[in-house]
Enzyme design. Structure first.
Site, PDB file in Angstrom:
ATOM      1  N   GLY A  14       4.799  17.605  -5.724  1.00 27.50           N
ATOM      2  CA  GLY A  14       6.154  18.168  -5.840  1.00 27.50           C
ATOM      3  C   GLY A  14       6.960  17.444  -6.902  1.00 27.50           C
ATOM      4  N   ARG A  75      -0.804  21.092  -8.346  1.00 26.33           N
ATOM      5  CA  ARG A  75      -1.646  20.653  -7.236  1.00 26.33           C
ATOM      6  C   ARG A  75      -3.076  20.947  -7.666  1.00 26.33           C
ATOM      7  NH1 ARG A  75       3.402  21.687  -4.376  1.00 26.33           N
ATOM      8  NH2 ARG A  75       3.870  19.626  -3.558  1.00 26.33           N
ATOM      9  N   ASP A 106       3.303  11.349  -1.378  1.00 29.56           N
ATOM     10  CA  ASP A 106       2.274  10.970  -0.435  1.00 29.56           C
ATOM     11  C   ASP A 106       0.848  11.433  -0.840  1.00 29.56           C
ATOM     12  OD1 ASP A 106       1.912  10.119   2.312  1.00 29.56           O
ATOM     13  OD2 ASP A 106       1.498  12.237   2.714  1.00 29.56           O
ATOM     14  N   THR A 129       9.388  11.499  -5.182  1.00 31.84           N
ATOM     15  CA  THR A 129       9.537  12.615  -4.226  1.00 31.84           C
ATOM     16  C   THR A 129      10.975  12.664  -3.721  1.00 31.84           C
ATOM     17  OG1 THR A 129       9.015  13.359  -1.970  1.00 31.84           O
ATOM     18  CG2 THR A 129       8.541  11.070  -2.445  1.00 31.84           C
ATOM     19  N   ASP A 131      11.761  13.611  -0.897  1.00 33.27           N
ATOM     20  CA  ASP A 131      11.739  13.453   0.567  1.00 33.27           C
ATOM     21  C   ASP A 131      12.026  12.026   1.050  1.00 33.27           C
ATOM     22  OD1 ASP A 131      11.007  16.096   0.565  1.00 33.27           O
ATOM     23  OD2 ASP A 131       8.863  15.672   0.756  1.00 33.27           O
ATOM     24  N   ASP A 133       9.970   9.741   1.726  1.00 29.85           N
ATOM     25  CA  ASP A 133       9.106   9.447   2.873  1.00 29.85           C
ATOM     26  C   ASP A 133       7.986   8.452   2.580  1.00 29.85           C
ATOM     27  OD1 ASP A 133       7.724  11.142   1.223  1.00 29.85           O
ATOM     28  OD2 ASP A 133       7.047  12.504   2.785  1.00 29.85           O
ATOM     29  N   ARG A 175      10.168  17.606   4.290  1.00 25.64           N
ATOM     30  CA  ARG A 175       8.856  17.666   4.942  1.00 25.64           C
ATOM     31  C   ARG A 175       8.962  17.104   6.363  1.00 25.64           C
ATOM     32  NH1 ARG A 175       3.650  16.957   1.168  1.00 25.64           N
ATOM     33  NH2 ARG A 175       4.465  14.867   0.884  1.00 25.64           N
TER      34      ARG A 175
HETATM   35  P1  ADP Z   1       2.764  15.136  -3.164  1.00 22.73           P
HETATM   36  O1  ADP Z   1       2.218  14.104  -4.070  1.00 22.73           O
HETATM   37  O2  ADP Z   1       4.103  15.632  -3.599  1.00 22.73           O
HETATM   38  O3  ADP Z   1       2.722  14.687  -1.712  1.00 22.73           O
HETATM   39  P2  ADP Z   1       0.480  16.950  -2.643  1.00 22.73           P
HETATM   40  O4  ADP Z   1       0.322  16.524  -1.223  1.00 22.73           O
HETATM   41  O5  ADP Z   1       0.417  18.402  -2.925  1.00 22.73           O
HETATM   42  O6  ADP Z   1       1.845  16.453  -3.287  1.00 22.73           O
HETATM   43  O7  ADP Z   1      -0.660  16.213  -3.498  1.00 22.73           O
HETATM   44  C1  ADP Z   1      -0.720  16.359  -4.894  1.00 22.73           C
HETATM   45  C2  ADP Z   1      -2.148  16.281  -5.363  1.00 22.73           C
HETATM   46  O8  ADP Z   1      -2.708  15.006  -5.038  1.00 22.73           O
HETATM   47  C3  ADP Z   1      -3.108  17.275  -4.734  1.00 22.73           C
HETATM   48  O9  ADP Z   1      -3.031  18.568  -5.318  1.00 22.73           O
HETATM   49  C4  ADP Z   1      -4.437  16.622  -5.034  1.00 22.73           C
HETATM   50  O10 ADP Z   1      -4.850  16.837  -6.363  1.00 22.73           O
HETATM   51  C5  ADP Z   1      -4.101  15.138  -4.837  1.00 22.73           C
HETATM   52  N1  ADP Z   1      -4.474  14.744  -3.480  1.00 22.73           N
HETATM   53  C6  ADP Z   1      -3.763  14.903  -2.333  1.00 22.73           C
HETATM   54  N2  ADP Z   1      -4.459  14.476  -1.260  1.00 22.73           N
HETATM   55  C7  ADP Z   1      -5.654  14.040  -1.722  1.00 22.73           C
HETATM   56  C8  ADP Z   1      -6.835  13.483  -1.119  1.00 22.73           C
HETATM   57  N3  ADP Z   1      -6.920  13.302   0.210  1.00 22.73           N
HETATM   58  N4  ADP Z   1      -7.872  13.171  -1.930  1.00 22.73           N
HETATM   59  C9  ADP Z   1      -7.802  13.340  -3.260  1.00 22.73           C
HETATM   60  N5  ADP Z   1      -6.726  13.868  -3.883  1.00 22.73           N
HETATM   61  C10 ADP Z   1      -5.667  14.216  -3.143  1.00 22.73           C
END
Ligand code: ADP
Length: 326
Positions: A14, A75, A106, A129, A131, A133, A175
């Site tokens: 995000g 993503r 996260d 972020t 959030d 968090d 979130r």
């Molecule tokens: P944010 O960073 O805002 O929390 P996301 O949860 O959508 O956003 O995560 C962003 C990107 O980080 C995902 O699209 C993916 O490429 C990578 N990512 C998230 N979780 C994992 C994981 N468990 N293993 C590997 N890459 C991950």
């Protein structure tokens, strides 16, 4: 570990206002310290597709005040697979990138932690972020700007709520964290905040009504965190309509406007400090940590802690809101 000569930087997940200020700080501080910088576009996706470009100081000119991220964000499902991460690693080596700075939430930092472990690559995370968090930092990049955006919106809703003598449920992002809702409510002088951290303990609607909700006022504003744990603003509006039909209820979902806008001074300074500290950390040989600011001091927080530990809300703030909304 060999000497680090070139760092790659990406923004992922995000978007948050202040990410550009962080990109600028990382780039300039790296160049100042004699490192080469490569900008990776669209988060981890750019590592897989090779969308990578060398960044000079002028590539980050005139961006500190801009919301969003000039590196774009995305993503990337492939990066969650070992095969995808292997391609990312191969591209990184091909580009001569020795270390990564990942700005995101996260999920992005979880990806960085796994990648760092799998390929023995130094990764430094910056908390980006709205959030707020992530554990180990007082605030995250974008949180303060989003809070101010919420404040501006709720001030406007207050005008119409008062005129029509209505009860408004305003849904904000966050979130599974209630920081935006709780602090937004305090700053906007709202009557209450419904947050996931407390949803599991009490029926917050019951509590609001019991505590003399609308006793001394002809309008009310309640901020609701968007989380599935609370059920969101619509859920509460429906409940009030059914259980207390006398109330004139409305819902406003602030949505993505909370992610936009020029970052506040707080977020620009935070992003600049964190970005500079990321390069200091790399030069010191730190790896696989998120940079945070804790009580105005730069701290290195291991990824596992930043991601896994729930960041607690300050209970004192819950009481402040309650006391001030009589
Ligand atoms: P944010 O960073 O805002 O929390 P996301 O949860 O959508 O956003 O995560 C962003 C990107 O980080 C995902 O699209 C993916 O490429 C990578 N990512 C998230 N979780 C994992 C994981 N468990 N293993 C590997 N890459 C991950």
């Amino acid at each position: 570990m060999g000497t680090i000569k070139c760092i790659g930087i990406l923004t992922s997940g995000g978007d948050a206002p202040g990410m550009n200020a962080a990109i600028r700080a990382v780039t300039r501080c790296a160049i100042y310290n004699g490192l080469q910088v490569k900008g990776i576009y669209r988060g981890y996706k750019g590592l897989l597709t090779g969308e990578i470009k060398e960044f000079k100081s002028q590539n980050v000119s005139n961006i500190i005040q801009q919301g969003g991220t000039i590196l774009k964000t995305a993503r990337c499902k492939e990066f969650t697979t070992p095969e995808g991460r292997q391609i990312a690693y191969d591209n990184m080596k091909k580009e001569g990138i020795d270390a990564l700075v990942v700005i995101g939430g996260d999920g992005s930092l979880t990806g960085a932690r796994i990648f760092a472990q799998e390929f023995d690559v130094p990764c430094i995370g910056l908390p980006g972020t709205i959030d707020n968090d992530l554990y180990g930092t007082d605030t995250t990049i974008g949180y303060d700007t989003a809070l101010n955006t919420i404040l501006d919106a709720v001030d406007k809703i207050r005008d119409t709520a008062t005129s029509h003598e209505r009860l408004f449920f305003v849904e904000v992002m966050g979130r599974d964290a209630g920081f935006l809702a709780l602090n937004g409510a305090i700053a906007a002088g709202a009557e209450a905040a419904i947050i996931p951290e407390i949803s599991t303990e009490v029926d917050q609607l019951e509590e609001l009504i019991k505590n003399g909700f609308r006793k001394s006022k002809n309008s009310s504003i309640v901020l609701v965190a968007e989380s599935p744990i609370t059920g969101g603003a619509m859920h509460y509006a429906e409940r009030v309509k059914n259980e207390y039909p006398d109330y004139d209820v409305r819902v406003t979902i602030l949505g993505h406007l909370q992610r936009g806008g020029s970052p506040t001074a707080h977020d620009r300074i935070l992003a600049s400090r964190l970005g500079a500290a990321a390069i200091d950390a790399i030069m010191e040989g730190q790896r696989n940590v998120m940079i945070g600011i804790d009580h105005d001091q730069v701290v290195y927080v291991p990824f596992t802690k930043a991601i896994k530990k729930d960041k607690p809300i300050n209970r004192e703030l819950v009481n402040v809101l309650k006391e001030l909304s009589i």
